[in-house]
Design a protein around this motif. Sequence first.
Motif, short mmCIF file in Angstrom:
data_model
loop_
_atom_site.label_atom_id
_atom_site.label_comp_id
_atom_site.label_asym_id
_atom_site.label_seq_id
_atom_site.Cartn_x
_atom_site.Cartn_y
_atom_site.Cartn_z
N PRO A 1 -22.33 -85.27 21.17
CA PRO A 1 -23.02 -85.47 21.82
C PRO A 1 -22.22 -84.21 22.70
CG PRO A 1 -22.11 -87.32 21.50
CD PRO A 1 -21.53 -86.80 20.31
N PHE A 2 -21.19 -83.28 23.09
CA PHE A 2 -20.55 -82.96 24.59
C PHE A 2 -21.31 -81.07 23.88
CE2 PHE A 2 -17.79 -86.46 24.99
CZ PHE A 2 -17.74 -86.44 26.53
N LEU A 3 -21.07 -81.18 22.12
CA LEU A 3 -21.35 -80.04 22.13
C LEU A 3 -23.62 -79.85 21.94
CD1 LEU A 3 -19.79 -79.74 18.50
CD2 LEU A 3 -19.36 -78.17 20.09
N VAL A 4 -23.77 -81.20 22.32
CA VAL A 4 -25.42 -80.76 22.32
C VAL A 4 -25.82 -80.58 24.33
CG1 VAL A 4 -27.02 -82.10 22.37
CG2 VAL A 4 -26.00 -82.41 20.57
N ALA A 5 -24.78 -81.41 24.51
CA ALA A 5 -24.88 -80.60 26.32
C ALA A 5 -24.59 -79.41 26.36
CB ALA A 5 -23.58 -81.85 26.43
N LEU A 6 -23.91 -78.82 25.59
CA LEU A 6 -23.29 -77.36 25.98
C LEU A 6 -25.07 -76.56 25.26
CD1 LEU A 6 -21.53 -75.33 26.18
CD2 LEU A 6 -20.72 -75.11 24.27
N GLY A 7 -25.84 -77.34 24.36
CA GLY A 7 -26.24 -76.26 23.79
C GLY A 7 -27.51 -77.04 25.25
N ALA A 8 -27.83 -77.85 25.36
CA ALA A 8 -28.80 -77.94 26.30
C ALA A 8 -28.88 -76.88 27.67
CB ALA A 8 -29.32 -79.84 27.59
N LEU A 9 -27.37 -76.84 28.01
CA LEU A 9 -27.95 -75.85 28.91
C LEU A 9 -28.12 -74.27 28.91
CD1 LEU A 9 -23.57 -76.51 30.61
CD2 LEU A 9 -26.37 -77.18 31.11
N PHE A 10 -27.90 -74.28 27.42
CA PHE A 10 -28.93 -72.69 27.21
C PHE A 10 -29.81 -72.77 27.20
CE2 PHE A 10 -24.83 -72.04 24.62
CZ PHE A 10 -25.20 -70.51 25.13
N GLY A 11 -30.59 -74.28 27.28
CA GLY A 11 -32.69 -74.76 27.21
C GLY A 11 -32.60 -73.86 28.78
N MET A 12 -31.97 -74.51 29.65
CA MET A 12 -32.09 -74.11 31.15
C MET A 12 -31.97 -72.55 31.25
SD MET A 12 -30.01 -77.13 33.24
CE MET A 12 -30.47 -76.84 35.22
N ALA A 13 -31.44 -72.85 31.16
CA ALA A 13 -30.74 -70.44 31.02
C ALA A 13 -32.02 -70.38 30.37
CB ALA A 13 -29.72 -70.34 30.37
N ARG A 14 -32.57 -70.58 29.76
CA ARG A 14 -33.99 -70.25 29.26
C ARG A 14 -35.01 -70.17 29.77
NH1 ARG A 14 -36.35 -69.25 23.62
NH2 ARG A 14 -38.64 -68.07 24.76
N GLU A 15 -34.97 -71.48 30.97
CA GLU A 15 -36.04 -70.91 31.31
C GLU A 15 -35.85 -70.47 32.71
OE1 GLU A 15 -36.47 -75.16 32.86
OE2 GLU A 15 -36.44 -75.98 30.79
N ILE A 16 -35.04 -70.35 32.83
CA ILE A 16 -34.13 -69.09 34.59
C ILE A 16 -34.23 -68.20 33.88
CG2 ILE A 16 -32.28 -68.57 35.31
CD1 ILE A 16 -31.50 -70.79 35.61
N VAL A 17 -33.70 -67.34 32.50
CA VAL A 17 -34.25 -66.25 32.28
C VAL A 17 -34.77 -65.80 31.97
CG1 VAL A 17 -33.69 -65.10 30.53
CG2 VAL A 17 -31.85 -66.16 31.23
#
Lengths: 290, 214
Positions: free
Chosen positions: A95-111
């Motif tokens: 679950p924590f690794l998924v949480a880290l991965g989900a941050l990349f989703g936010m990053a994608r929206e920003i970039v």
Amino acid sequence: MKNSNFETLLEDLRISFRFAWKNVISYVLAMIGVLIVAGILMVIMAAVIIVPVILVWGLEPMIQFFVSLGQNWSVLQGAEMFSLIVFLAIPLFGPFLVALGALFGMAREIVESDGTTAEGVFVWYRKKFLSLAGGGVVLFLVSLMPIALMSIWAFTVTGSWMLGLPMAAVAAFAVVWLVMTTGMLSMLFPGIIDGLSVLGAVKQSVRLTRQYFDRVFGTWLSYIAVFIIFSALTVVMIPLGVIAGLALVFLALPAMTIGLTRVYLILTDNASAAETTEDEGPGVRIVGGV
Amino acid sequence: MTEPARVEPMKDLEVVTDSNVIRVLLEPVRSDIVFKYLVNGSMTVKQLADALGKNPGTILHHIEALKKAGLVVQERTQLTSTGIVQRYYRATAREFRLGISEMIQANGGIARFARDRFRSMISSLSVYGMDIPESEAEQATLLLRNLIERENAVSSKIQVLDAESYNRLPPSVRGDVSRIMRRFALEEDPQYRDLREKWHDFLRSHRTGGMKNE
């Protein structure tokens, strides 16, 4: 645009930190929220594993099992040890690794669109749970597992933790291995967020690393350097180190996800678009629909 | 090692027969993204989000679903002065048609949507003076359905012999020649001509006014 030099790396860092700072509130809220969810999921995972065991065998045999496991740890064979670590670590840390991965989703929206929301992370967490968990497992198996196994093997062979030169050699190998493999897989989560399968994202990450080694590793190493600086500040500047620690978690980590995602988007630009001729005039059609 | 996919030029017509893809297209926001915007040209997630009044994150998820369904492709990437990496997306075809048979045979909502659409089309012909009674609506639906299915089948089978030159044509010219060939292929197909004749006979027999061009 795709190759790297010192200026490009500095520009990547500058832009990623600027975006991370601009979206710091979203990131703080998202990270707190997603950590709570990951914690709850970890408890549920533990319960799913432990409760049926207790119901089937009872509490006493389970306590005995863990006690004997502790006693016999040093005589376990490699395969047994590997299975046990995988069995225990992956469900608990998944679950924590998924949480880290989900941050990349936010990053994608920003970039890609210059904005994100705290709740956006939960959509990525939910929609990409299995893929991100798979990515986390790959990262764990490739980067961390060999180091853990090597340490355990060394402990088993020598009967004690190594000291002196052997220890330094193992530590140096571990650092190089960790940096190389995580660098090679640094485009893994951005790839998964981009809609690739876990295997597809691994291939993509390796391909990009081979093709644009300087850009991928340059970016990755620059964030490692940032992490080292922030960590050192956290330790050295007590009590002000708390601020550096918070900046490490809520600014440097998001900046890394933003920076890596940005590099991924730049490197995966379709340079080989089919050659077309633009309309010379206004592009009006003369022939009507059938 | 896989190389970045080559972006093919926009097709003029795509007949969608996969019921899963049809389902993707029938979702209102995705349908707007494709039919209102991306069939007309390429746009970024931010532009689409602004146009549709939605969160960019939501649009990104829809784009991903459309990409997975093969309805949208990433056309190019542009780096802005602020550091944003904009990806431009566009539809894979300028015109999409939904496979009628596949829709009718699909589960639940899609089949109902297809039946309702046909019923609505048939009854709406009254605005042109075509008065089709309810008792003959079923027959009209069948005739029209067969005609459209044949048209889709013939149109999607047209072969481009020199794909490289075709792909280099300006979009408007490509569209025009494609339409000329589609019309020609339909006229050449005896089954299509037969179905069209039956449909036109049916319409003639229900004409109550208007249409003075014959």
